[in-house]
Each structure stands twice: as C-alpha cells, then as structure tokens.
Design an enzyme around this catalytic site. Structure first.
Site, PDB file in Angstrom:
ATOM      1  N   SER A 196     -13.236   9.585 -41.242  1.00  0.00           N
ATOM      2  CA  SER A 196     -13.600   9.981 -39.874  1.00  0.00           C
ATOM      3  C   SER A 196     -15.079  10.318 -39.724  1.00  0.00           C
ATOM      4  O   SER A 196     -15.603  10.300 -38.612  1.00  0.00           O
ATOM      5  CB  SER A 196     -12.769  11.197 -39.448  1.00  0.00           C
ATOM      6  OG  SER A 196     -12.954  12.252 -40.373  1.00  0.00           O
ATOM      7  N   ASP A 248     -14.535  20.271 -33.878  1.00  0.00           N
ATOM      8  CA  ASP A 248     -13.108  20.459 -33.604  1.00  0.00           C
ATOM      9  C   ASP A 248     -12.343  21.109 -34.760  1.00  0.00           C
ATOM     10  O   ASP A 248     -11.127  21.049 -34.797  1.00  0.00           O
ATOM     11  CB  ASP A 248     -12.465  19.103 -33.270  1.00  0.00           C
ATOM     12  CG  ASP A 248     -12.556  18.131 -34.441  1.00  0.00           C
ATOM     13  OD1 ASP A 248     -13.131  18.499 -35.483  1.00  0.00           O
ATOM     14  OD2 ASP A 248     -12.041  17.003 -34.321  1.00  0.00           O
ATOM     15  N   HIS A 275     -14.466  18.203 -37.913  1.00  0.00           N
ATOM     16  CA  HIS A 275     -15.599  17.274 -37.809  1.00  0.00           C
ATOM     17  C   HIS A 275     -16.841  17.955 -37.235  1.00  0.00           C
ATOM     18  O   HIS A 275     -16.726  18.874 -36.433  1.00  0.00           O
ATOM     19  CB  HIS A 275     -15.198  16.086 -36.930  1.00  0.00           C
ATOM     20  CG  HIS A 275     -13.931  15.430 -37.384  1.00  0.00           C
ATOM     21  ND1 HIS A 275     -12.722  15.647 -36.772  1.00  0.00           N
ATOM     22  CD2 HIS A 275     -13.680  14.603 -38.429  1.00  0.00           C
ATOM     23  CE1 HIS A 275     -11.772  14.963 -37.402  1.00  0.00           C
ATOM     24  NE2 HIS A 275     -12.319  14.330 -38.423  1.00  0.00           N
TER      25      HIS A 275
END
Ligand SMILES: *[C@@H]1O[C@H](CO)[C@@H](O)[C@H](O)[C@H]1NC(C)=O
Ligand SMILES: *[C@@H]1O[C@H](CO)[C@@H](O)[C@H](O)[C@H]1NC(C)=O
Ligand SMILES: *[C@@H]1O[C@H](CO)[C@@H](O)[C@H](O)[C@H]1NC(C)=O
Length: 380
Positions: free
Chosen positions: A37, A342, A345
């Site tokens: 990610s 969040d 991240h």
C-alpha cells in the site's frame, strides 16, 4: 541586511533551478513498480478486493483514486521529480489507462512471501513479478503488430532502460506479529529475502538493469501497531513506537541491505540502489515539529480521539454502529499537521517530506548526490 537579501535571492534562484537539475539526472524513460500500500496507485481497488471511500484522496485528487492516503504517495512525488506521469495500476481496466511510461504492480496488503488463505491481498511479490512478465510479453506482442499501440505501451528498450522500484516487506513483518514470536519473525527474515531474490533475478533475466530498493519503515510507529502492541509503556521505544516492531524492521533492513550489496557484486551490468526509508521516516517521527508537523503518531482520519484516534473496528471514511451508536471515522481538520493519515498509512504531507529527503540522494547506497549537479551539494 544587504547580505541577507542576497542570500534570500540566491535561495529563490536555487529553488527555481532545483526541480530542473533533479530531472536532468533522472533520465529513465519508464518506471515499473512493485510493492504494497505504500505505493499502490489502485491495484487492490481495481481488483475488487477492497473499496476506498472519501475522505481518502481529499487533499489532492478529490476522489479516493485507489490510494491509501489523503493525496499523493511517495511514488507519485518521485514520478513528478523524474518528469514522468503518475503510474497507472496494472489491473486498472476503465478509462484507457496509459502504460507508455511504466506500470504499477504494487497492491495494498501484499507480502513478499506467497499469500495464504488469510492474506488480505493475493498479489504477493511473486505474482506481481509474473504480472510484469505477462505485461512485457503482451507489450512486445502488440509492438510487433505495428505502431498502433505505441502511445499506450512502453517501447521495447524501455524495459532495459527503465527504473524498477520496490517497496515491499512491511506486511511480511507486521502481519507476523499477530501469530509469531519476535524470535520466530527474525528467524523468518532470510526466507523472506530468498523469495525477494527469486523475483529480482527473474526481472534481471528479463533485462531489468536499474533497481531502486526501498527498505521498510519503522512499523512500530504506525498507530495501529501502537494501539495493539504498545499498551504497556515498557514495550515502547524512545520515539513512543513499539520497540519489537522497529527492531524487526531494522534487522530486516540490515539483511536487505546486505542482499543489495551481494546483488550488485553479482551484476556489474546493473545499477542497484538501496534507499533507506527507515531513517527518513524515523527522523520525521522523532523530529516532527521541526518539519512542520504537530502529530507524529495519532491518526488524522479515524475514530476515538486522542491520543491515537484509531479504532480497528472502523476504518477511515466508514460509518458503523459501535456500542449501539452510529459513528463515522472522519478526517481531522488539517491533515498536513499529521504524519499518519488513517492509522496505517502516511499522510500526503508526510509522503512529500519523505520524497524530498529521498531526492537529496543522501539516504541511498550508493548515494546519488555525487552524480547530481553541484548546486545540490551546497550546504547553508
Ligand atoms: C549505471 O549508472 C551509471 C552512472 O550513472 C551509468 O553510466 C550506467 O549506464 C548505468 N548502467 C546501467 C546498466 O544502466
Ligand atoms: C532528530 O534530530 C536530531 C538532531 O538533528 C538527530 O540527532 C536525531 O538523530 C534525529 N532523530 C532521529 C530518530 O533521526
Ligand atoms: C475542526 O474545526 C471546527 C470548525 O473550525 C472546530 O469546531 C473543531 O473543533 C475542529 N476539530 C478539531 C479536531 O480540531
């Protein structure tokens, strides 16, 4: 006074020339990216495995854009610096994605080791490399048919002249902490790197010659890990992060660094650059206020309020009934004050800072500042 104005003028001049001089150095015609990610620009979402809702993307794209961030990722800033367009996700099928300048195979949740039944993401490193092989074979097939597809796919020599970037391994370590002891995790690092080596060798066999390998960040500083593993203060390090996670990340990086040296020794036909993301990120978290941030660990978008504003039952942007009440995990007022977006991240503001540090070349081995035009080496 006069000399101060003079310095300021000089700095202004410098800032005009900096972007130009940096892009002169990077003359890669294309970028092929592999990772999780930290650099996924839309694969996991395009695959239909997860969806991302507002406020993801709010600060830059205004829509979630497939990225686990309020805006741009490190890879986006690096593409900018190379004067290349943002990378399309390999799995993106709508909107005529253009792969002329490269392709992104990174998928959120992915690991270096093969995925298992409980993995978040099936696109582990080996699969991403196979996707690349398929991509390249298909591109060459189309190129052989004539010029019709030239605008959409890389030219044949881009595969050799392009930059291959990697940012993967974080989930192998972070995920293992839910079921393994620290010693077991450390003992598994060589196996993880064998798998990584297998993929890199396949790419080299296919003609890849320029490699940028990002090491893994201080996992113990991610809000999610602080909440789950850091409730006992004796488990935290001087940054307020989970020490075991950061120790594992450091040991992984040490071996990864050794691996890149070994690889460089074996392949004098290639340029292999190791990029020390860990040092950049831990410096940002330790010295956050110096870099203009107010919160090094608390999540901007989450639920629960200080000190962490994170609740693993509800993800950023979600509305859910918790303990009988409907609640929403909302974004903070100003995400540029937060390192963490969040809970898992980094924010765009943090990514921008990290990218600017990468681009100094000082955190790379070999460093690339010495190849940069002289202006970048000036110290004030
Ligand atoms: C490696 O980098 C050097 C110096 O930048 C360059 O001259 C050389 O062409 C590069 N090698 C490959 C295989 O791209
Ligand atoms: C924070 O900044 C100080 C002063 O520059 C530096 O010595 C220290 O290493 C930094 N902390 C981290 C974790 O990088
Ligand atoms: C966000 O801004 C609103 C309006 O200015 C204010 O009422 C609220 O307290 C702020 N929230 C936070 C978390 O600072």
């Amino acid at each position: 006074m006069a000399s101060k104005t003079c310095i300021l003028n000089f700095l202004a001049l410098l800032s005009i020339f900096l972007p130009l001089t940096q892009s002169l150095h990077f003359n890669f015609p294309a970028v092929f990216n592999f990772g999780d990610s930290n650099s996924d620009t839309g694969n996991l979402v395009a695959a239909g495995i997860e969806s991302i809702r507002p406020p993801y993307g709010e600060i830059h794209f205004q829509i979630p854009s497939g990225r686990y961030c309020d805006g741009r990722l490190i890879i986006d800033f690096l593409m900018d610096a190379m004067e290349l367009p943002f990378l399309n996700a390999y799995l993106e099928s709508v909107g005529a994605p253009n792969f002329r300048k490269g392709c992104n195979f990174a998928a959120a949740g992915s690991t270096i080791l093969p995925a298992t039944a409980t993995s978040v993401c099936p696109f582990s490193f080996g699969i991403q490399v196979n996707q690349f092989l398929q991509f390249k074979a298909r591109a060459l097939e189309l190129l052989a048919k004539g010029k019709k597809f030239n605008k959409y796919i890389p030219a044949e020599n881009y595969f050799e002249k392009g930059l291959y970037m990697f940012d993967i391994g974080q989930n192998d370590l972070a995920g293992a902490f839910y079921s393994k002891t620290f010693d077991q995790i450390v003992a598994s690092i060589p196996n993880i790197l064998v798998e990584f080596e297998t993929g890199i060798k396949k790419l080299h066999d296919q003609g890849a010659r320029n490699f940028w390998i990002h090491n893994t960040g201080p996992l113990g500083c991610l809000t999610q890990n602080v909440l789950k593993f850091g409730t006992d203060p004796s488990k935290l390090d001087e940054l307020g992060c989970v020490s075991a996670h950061n120790q594992a990340a450091k040991l992984f990086n040490l071996q990864l660094h050794g691996f890149t040296k070994k690889l460089q020794g074996q392949h004098s036909d290639s340029n292999i650059t190791y990029v020390d993301i860990y040092t950049i990120k831990s410096n940002l978290i330790a010295n956050y206020s110096r870099y203009g941030f107010e919160q090094p660990i608390m999540a901007c978008c989450g639920y629960g309020g200080p000190p962490l504003n994170y609740d693993r039952r509800i993800v950023c942007g979600q509305t859910k009934v918790l303990d009988g009440t409907s609640v929403t995990a909302q974004a903070c007022n100003d995400s540029t004050e937060y390192v963490n977006w969040d809970g898992i991240h980094y924010s765009e503001a943090a990514n921008q800072h990290i990218s600017s540090q990468i681009l100094t070349g000082k955190f790379s081995d070999p460093p690339f500042a010495d190849k940069m035009p002289f202006l970048l080496n000036l110290k004030f």
